[in-house]
Design a protein around this motif. Structure first.
Motif, PDB file in Angstrom:
ATOM      1  N   HIS A  91       0.483  -1.363  -0.491  1.00 42.31           N
ATOM      2  CA  HIS A  91       0.410   0.132   0.094  1.00 42.31           C
ATOM      3  C   HIS A  91       1.045   0.586   0.087  1.00 42.31           C
ATOM      4  O   HIS A  91       0.181   2.303  -0.074  1.00 42.31           O
ATOM      5  CB  HIS A  91      -0.662   0.055   1.426  1.00 42.31           C
ATOM      6  N   GLN A  92       1.975   0.867  -0.164  1.00 48.45           N
ATOM      7  CA  GLN A  92       2.425   2.127  -0.014  1.00 48.45           C
ATOM      8  C   GLN A  92       3.418   2.836  -2.033  1.00 48.45           C
ATOM      9  O   GLN A  92       3.464   1.794  -2.139  1.00 48.45           O
ATOM     10  CB  GLN A  92       4.323   2.102   0.464  1.00 48.45           C
ATOM     11  N   PRO A  93       3.728   3.889  -1.303  1.00 48.96           N
ATOM     12  CA  PRO A  93       4.399   4.360  -3.206  1.00 48.96           C
ATOM     13  C   PRO A  93       5.375   3.510  -3.588  1.00 48.96           C
ATOM     14  O   PRO A  93       6.408   2.997  -2.196  1.00 48.96           O
ATOM     15  CB  PRO A  93       4.602   6.206  -2.990  1.00 48.96           C
ATOM     16  N   ASP A  94       5.870   3.478  -4.660  1.00 51.14           N
ATOM     17  CA  ASP A  94       6.635   2.757  -5.797  1.00 51.14           C
ATOM     18  C   ASP A  94       8.215   3.055  -4.837  1.00 51.14           C
ATOM     19  O   ASP A  94       9.120   2.110  -4.969  1.00 51.14           O
ATOM     20  CB  ASP A  94       6.714   2.555  -7.536  1.00 51.14           C
ATOM     21  N   GLY A  95       8.025   4.389  -5.005  1.00 52.60           N
ATOM     22  CA  GLY A  95       9.639   5.573  -5.553  1.00 52.60           C
ATOM     23  C   GLY A  95      10.317   5.105  -3.801  1.00 52.60           C
ATOM     24  O   GLY A  95      11.653   4.171  -3.368  1.00 52.60           O
ATOM     25  N   LEU A  96       8.731   4.938  -2.534  1.00 57.05           N
ATOM     26  CA  LEU A  96       8.911   4.245  -1.260  1.00 57.05           C
ATOM     27  C   LEU A  96       9.964   3.119  -1.035  1.00 57.05           C
ATOM     28  O   LEU A  96      10.534   2.435  -0.232  1.00 57.05           O
ATOM     29  CB  LEU A  96       8.021   4.230  -0.440  1.00 57.05           C
ATOM     30  N   VAL A  97       8.920   1.611  -1.508  1.00 51.42           N
ATOM     31  CA  VAL A  97       8.935   0.349  -1.607  1.00 51.42           C
ATOM     32  C   VAL A  97      10.470  -0.016  -2.303  1.00 51.42           C
ATOM     33  O   VAL A  97      11.489  -0.500  -2.362  1.00 51.42           O
ATOM     34  CB  VAL A  97       8.110  -0.769  -2.492  1.00 51.42           C
ATOM     35  N   PHE A  98      11.028   0.563  -3.051  1.00 52.40           N
ATOM     36  CA  PHE A  98      12.443   0.730  -4.469  1.00 52.40           C
ATOM     37  C   PHE A  98      13.301   1.250  -3.340  1.00 52.40           C
ATOM     38  O   PHE A  98      13.972   0.864  -2.852  1.00 52.40           O
ATOM     39  CB  PHE A  98      12.620   1.145  -5.521  1.00 52.40           C
TER      40      PHE A  98
END
Length: 205
Positions: free
Chosen positions: A81-88
């Motif tokens: 549920h987090q933005p892709d930028g934070l996940v990467f």
């Protein structure tokens, strides 16, 4: 154990008795003795182990290597549920910590082993990587393995019915990128080692 330098030099082949070759071999012999002389002395005295690093340092590196991937796996439901930028960003930090800790542990382990164990590690790492990469390439040709990869992508990615062709293609390209990067890094490191060790034997650095 290793004999005197003069005795070793007298046993050199005739083709290597030139002044430059003799100086280079003498320089390399001195480096070898400086690095492994204490190890040879302890072996001659019946000792089998060099002083090991503190257990707390090894434990700390092991924790740094293992905990980040486990934390990422445990937080997958939240990461969905987090933005892709934070996940990467988080996965990149975890991967970096794991790689750096594993390299540090490998360096510590390399300083404790002798030449026989070092040859064993070199053989297993070289051929283990080759056999493992070949097995992955062969397994990708099996439909059950491809179905398992797609099912794993559906579970980890939170997508009920992902495009199987897209998943397998992405997995295959990722695997190819790892293999190609490994080959390029091996060639570059081999070239760098050759250039470094082929310097003038009288170079004080």
């Amino acid at each position: 154990m290793w004999g005197e330098r003069g005795v070793a030099a007298n046993r050199l082949p005739a083709a290597l008795t030139g002044e430059r070759d003799h100086a280079k071999l003498t320089w390399q012999y001195d480096k070898f003795v400086v690095r492994f002389g204490s190890r040879c002395d302890t072996v001659d005295q019946g000792e089998t182990h060099m002083p090991s690093p503190t257990r707390s340092r090894v434990l700390a590196l092991a924790v740094i290597m293992v905990v980040p991937p486990i934390a990422i796996l445990a937080s997958i439901p939240w990461l969905r549920h987090q933005p892709d930028g934070l996940v990467f960003l988080l996965t990149g930090i975890a991967a970096t910590l794991t790689v750096l800790a594993s390299i540090a542990l490998a360096v510590i382990n390399d300083r404790q082993i002798d030449e026989w164990q070092r040859s064993n590690a070199r053989f297993s790492s070289q051929w283990g990587w080759t056999v493992g990469a070949g097995m992955v390439a062969l397994l990708l040709a099996l439909p059950p393995v491809r179905d398992l990869i797609v099912s794993g992508a559906a579970v980890w990615g939170g997508t009920p019915n992902p495009d199987s062709r897209l998943v397998i293609t992405t997995f295959t390209f990722g695997f190819m990128a790892v293999v190609i990067t490994q080959a390029i890094c091996t060639m570059l490191l081999s070239l760098g080692w050759h250039v470094w060790m082929s310097r003038d034997a009288r170079d004080p650095s």
